[in-house]
Design a protein around this motif. Structure first.
Motif, PDB file in Angstrom:
ATOM      1  N   ASP A 423       0.855  -1.189   0.000  1.00 27.08           N
ATOM      2  CA  ASP A 423       0.000   0.000   0.000  1.00 27.08           C
ATOM      3  C   ASP A 423       0.891   1.239   0.000  1.00 27.08           C
ATOM      4  O   ASP A 423       2.035   1.198   0.474  1.00 27.08           O
ATOM      5  CB  ASP A 423      -0.935   0.017   1.214  1.00 27.08           C
ATOM      6  CG  ASP A 423      -2.076   1.034   1.026  1.00 27.08           C
ATOM      7  OD1 ASP A 423      -2.445   1.304  -0.132  1.00 27.08           O
ATOM      8  OD2 ASP A 423      -2.584   1.565   2.027  1.00 27.08           O
ATOM      9  N   SER A 662      -4.600  -5.617  -9.157  1.00 27.25           N
ATOM     10  CA  SER A 662      -4.710  -4.216  -8.753  1.00 27.25           C
ATOM     11  C   SER A 662      -5.428  -3.398  -9.810  1.00 27.25           C
ATOM     12  O   SER A 662      -5.200  -3.573 -11.007  1.00 27.25           O
ATOM     13  CB  SER A 662      -3.314  -3.643  -8.517  1.00 27.25           C
ATOM     14  OG  SER A 662      -3.423  -2.316  -8.068  1.00 27.25           O
ATOM     15  N   HIS A 728       0.251  -3.838  -6.956  1.00 33.45           N
ATOM     16  CA  HIS A 728      -0.371  -2.611  -6.445  1.00 33.45           C
ATOM     17  C   HIS A 728      -0.160  -1.460  -7.422  1.00 33.45           C
ATOM     18  O   HIS A 728       0.897  -1.334  -8.038  1.00 33.45           O
ATOM     19  CB  HIS A 728       0.219  -2.230  -5.079  1.00 33.45           C
ATOM     20  CG  HIS A 728      -0.523  -1.090  -4.431  1.00 33.45           C
ATOM     21  ND1 HIS A 728      -1.768  -1.236  -3.874  1.00 33.45           N
ATOM     22  CD2 HIS A 728      -0.200   0.229  -4.287  1.00 33.45           C
ATOM     23  CE1 HIS A 728      -2.178  -0.065  -3.405  1.00 33.45           C
ATOM     24  NE2 HIS A 728      -1.251   0.836  -3.637  1.00 33.45           N
ATOM     25  N   HIS A 730      -1.000   2.945  -7.788  1.00 34.59           N
ATOM     26  CA  HIS A 730      -1.400   4.126  -7.016  1.00 34.59           C
ATOM     27  C   HIS A 730      -1.137   5.372  -7.860  1.00 34.59           C
ATOM     28  O   HIS A 730      -0.028   5.557  -8.375  1.00 34.59           O
ATOM     29  CB  HIS A 730      -0.583   4.194  -5.717  1.00 34.59           C
ATOM     30  CG  HIS A 730      -0.785   5.464  -4.943  1.00 34.59           C
ATOM     31  ND1 HIS A 730      -1.856   5.657  -4.112  1.00 34.59           N
ATOM     32  CD2 HIS A 730      -0.042   6.607  -4.894  1.00 34.59           C
ATOM     33  CE1 HIS A 730      -1.769   6.874  -3.568  1.00 34.59           C
ATOM     34  NE2 HIS A 730      -0.687   7.460  -4.029  1.00 34.59           N
TER      35      HIS A 730
END
Length: 745
Positions: A423, A662, A728, A730
């Protein structure tokens, strides 16, 4: 009393159960079908013998069996009332006269007290409503046995293949427009017929049945069939989760009325009781008026463990709009007033300029009220962070098909511990990894190092009034680029930073969720509620609340200051593999191994949406920034797009060749990034996917729209890594895309 699909039946209706079902056995009451479907297959009326209800021999048998059952259980008054209502002679209740009564009906059955239960069990098989055979008196059966006992109603094992082949031949011979819809019946029928054979110890027949017909089933049921093939004995069935799921939840099929009538008529003409019983007992047919659906429309929505979602499951109102942002530009004291006003009654004397911006937002009819669920008040540090966020936003790059984001990839090298979760904080200053060796590691990705708070003794020496007190409490001697957090006793599968960057959540195989302080780098709380591994956890966008989901098939909503969950979201038929908060924090989405996605209302814990269409366990969810849409990714390598308001699938993005772990929308929602085990990041044109939607297509009546196959037009770019699965993604506040994964040599 006999239990019939649709509830208990009054004594006076009992005589009419056969000819006028309370419902058609699928839980649907169709008054207008009554004339056409006035007899169950196998009843004498279907064969053209239209006598009044109590006159038909089978109905007489049923009545007599019920009367004997009542008498045997010393319910003589009920028996007498039923006898009078049915207009039967008094000697029926007289054991001496029962022989003559039975033979007089031409059934040849010996109905005395001793044989009543035998007759009852024989009669039960032919009642379409599934009047359940009562359990033997004094037998206290465990739940599993009760669940499985439905399979004790059996026909001739040798005929199962004939029945199934007959139905198959019929469905293959009907018009093309009906064939696709009726073919949906094959899989649930196949499973239940096979299980019925196994339950009744017909191993040879079960094996032959499986080998003959398992190849006909849709490819996306392969995994389920593999598990099914291992169930070859009655003993195997006890305690098998997949089987219990299948047994306890009705398999939902969505079929047009015309196709349904065809099927019903066919089964009536063939007197095909065995198949009819299974359809009545284990299937829920959601009938809609209108054109039958095409094969592609059905395939898009099918594949989950319990069939499609019922249409009414997606009818509830969902407040998907965003909450009004607090007015940050004001001086702090004014702003405090504003915060108070939101809690209490809004002040009338507000400067015009403040209310205009908020008014337009307030009028969003799809937004929940600010106080629908209690949210934490903004602290001064949160306000400063909001101001930082606004400054960053002004420098944000507008993305689009001609302006793709740069991608910065963080590769975890030598991650021998096995990287299982990643994260990144909202301001992109910290990155954390969860590992299979039960540790959590936190890194700073800015030049600013990670420091702990000083010890209590040192803190006492600090001047608390100084302006830089927040800087002074940190201990420079502890500065380092990364910190390791120890505490879990199993692999860490999910991690999530709090919005204010003070806390980190981690969920683990050990069944706990832990809350860590990022000021002291110690564990503050261990939340125990799940009994099995916890696959995912996520903080609410406003902090304070968080959600977790695990192998025990439920998701739990927690607040950081409660050690017990506030809500338990139960409904999935298999592991809850991923969890996501809606941007307005009023809803939680959960993805599961049962291949469905559910949306839950935080306020009351109700399930307000069920989305089916994935062909494998779901591992990634992402809400669009405006809260209107949801994207989901699964082991089938497809990204599906859902309209939350209408409760419908609105897009399918194909391109990945492996599990998608993701998904993330850019800050303005123009682009959707997807990361997969196939070592690629793909960027999709989300604006085009959603703008092309014809909202008129959303026919609520049929609940399906035609999906265009335009994945290639929507795919903006594919970015390969050397050998790093992407776990992941972002987007930073300026729309730079960060990706992360562990190098897989």
């Amino acid at each position: 009393m006999a239990a019939v699909q649709g509830g208990m039946v009054d004594a006076k209706d009992e005589a009419d159960i056969k000819t006028e079902p309370a419902s058609d056995g699928f839980g649907n009451n169709h008054a207008n079908d009554a004339g056409l479907l006035s007899a169950s297959p196998g009843s004498s009326a279907a064969a053209g013998n239209n006598k009044p209800a109590a006159g038909a021999p089978e109905d007489q048998q049923t009545l007599l069996a019920v009367l004997q059952f009542l008498r045997k259980n010393k319910l003589s008054e009920s028996a007498e009332i039923l006898r009078r209502e049915a207009g039967l002679p008094e000697e029926v209740l007289d054991p001496k006269g029962s022989d003559s009564a039975g033979s007089g009906l031409g059934s040849g059955a010996d109905i005395d007290g001793g044989d009543a239960s035998a007759l009852l069990s024989r009669v039960t098989v032919s009642t379409p409503g599934g009047a359940k055979a009562p359990t033997k008196a004094g037998e206290d059966q465990p739940d599993v046995n009760v669940v499985l006992s439905a399979y004790s109603q059996q026909g001739d094992p040798a005929l199962y293949e004939v029945y199934y082949s007959g139905l198959k031949k019929f469905i293959e011979s009907v018009l093309d427009c009906h064939r696709a819809e009726l073919s949906q019946v094959f899989y649930p029928l196949f499973v239940h017929m096979y299980l019925e054979l196994v339950y009744n110890n017909h191993e040879g027949e079960a094996k032959a049945f499986f080998e003959k017909f398992s190849g006909d089933q849709e490819c996306y049921y392969e995994e389920d069939l593999r598990i099914l093939s291992s169930l070859t004995k009655k003993e195997h069935m006890r305690g098998n989760e997949t089987l219990l799921d299948f047994r306890t939840s009705k398999f939902v099929l969505r079929i047009s009325r015309d196709s349904y009538q065809l099927l019903k008529r066919h089964l009536q003409e063939r007197q095909n009781n065995q198949i009819w019983n299974i359809i009545q007992e284990h299937l829920y047919i959601d009938i809609f008026d209108g054109m039958p659906r095409s094969k592609s429309q059905i395939d898009a929505m099918s594949g989950s463990l319990a069939g499609e979602a019922k249409r009414e499951a997606n009818k509830a109102k969902v407040y998907y709009g965003l909450l009004k942002e607090p007015e940050i530009e004001l001086p702090l004291d004014d702003e405090d007033e504003e915060a108070e006003n939101e809690e209490g009654k809004p002040k009338k004397k507000k400067p015009k300029k403040d209310s205009t911006g908020s008014k337009s937002k307030k009028q969003d009819p799809n937004a929940p009220s600010q106080t629908r669920i209690p949210l934490p008040e903004l602290k001064d540090s949160d306000k400063l962070d909001k101001i930082m966020y606004m400054k960053e936003s002004t420098k944000r790059i507008r993305l689009g098909p001609d302006n793709l984001p740069s991608i910065c990839f963080y590769t975890f090298l030598n991650a021998y511990q096995g990287l299982t979760a990643v994260d990144v904080t909202d301001d992109s200053s910290l990155i954390a990894g969860g590992f299979a060796d039960s540790t959590v590691r936190v890194w700073s990705v800015t030049p600013k190092k990670l420091r702990k708070v000083k010890t209590a003794a040192d803190l006492n020496l600090i001047d608390k009034e100084s302006d830089d007190v927040l800087e002074r409490i940190m201990d420079d001697k502890t500065a380092s680029e990364s910190k390791c957090l120890y505490g879990h006793s199993g692999a860490v599968y999910g991690i999530s930073f709090s919005p204010d960057r003070n806390y980190l959540l981690s969920s683990s195989e050990d069944g706990t969720v832990r809350l860590w302080s990022l000021l002291t780098f110690t564990c503050l709380v261990g939340y125990k509620g799940h009994n099995y591994p916890v696959w995912d956890t996520q903080f609410s966008p406003y902090g304070y609340y968080f959600v977790s989901g695990g192998h025990d098939r439920v998701a739990r909503l927690w607040a950081t200051d409660h050690h017990q969950p506030l809500r338990i979201f139960a409904g999935h038929l298999a592991d809850v593999t991923c969890t996501r908060f809606h941007p307005n924090a009023n809803y939680v989405a959960t993805g599961s191994s049962d291949r469905t996605i559910r949306l839950w209302d935080v306020l009351n814990g109700n399930c307000v949406r069920i989305f089916t269409g994935h062909k494998g366990p779901i591992h990634a969810l992402a809400f669009s920034p405006n809260g209107k849409f949801l994207a989901s990714g699964a082991t089938d390598g497809r990204v599906l797009l859902w309209d939350i308001g209408h409760g419908l699938m609105v897009g399918e993005l194909k391109g990945h060749t492996d599990t998608i772990y993701s998904l993330r929308f850019s800050r303005d929602g123009e682009i959707l990034g997807s990361g997969s085990m196939d070592n690629t990041v793909r960027l999709w044109d989300a604006m085009k996917a959603f703008d092309d939607l014809e909202t008129d297509d959303f026919t609520a009546a049929t609940g399906h729209i035609h999906l265009q196959d335009n994945s290639q037009e929507l795919l903006l770019g594919t970015y390969m890594t050397k050998s790093t699965p992407v776990i992941h993604l972002h987007f930073t506040r300026r729309n730079l895309l960060l990706a992360a994964g562990a190098y897989n040599p």
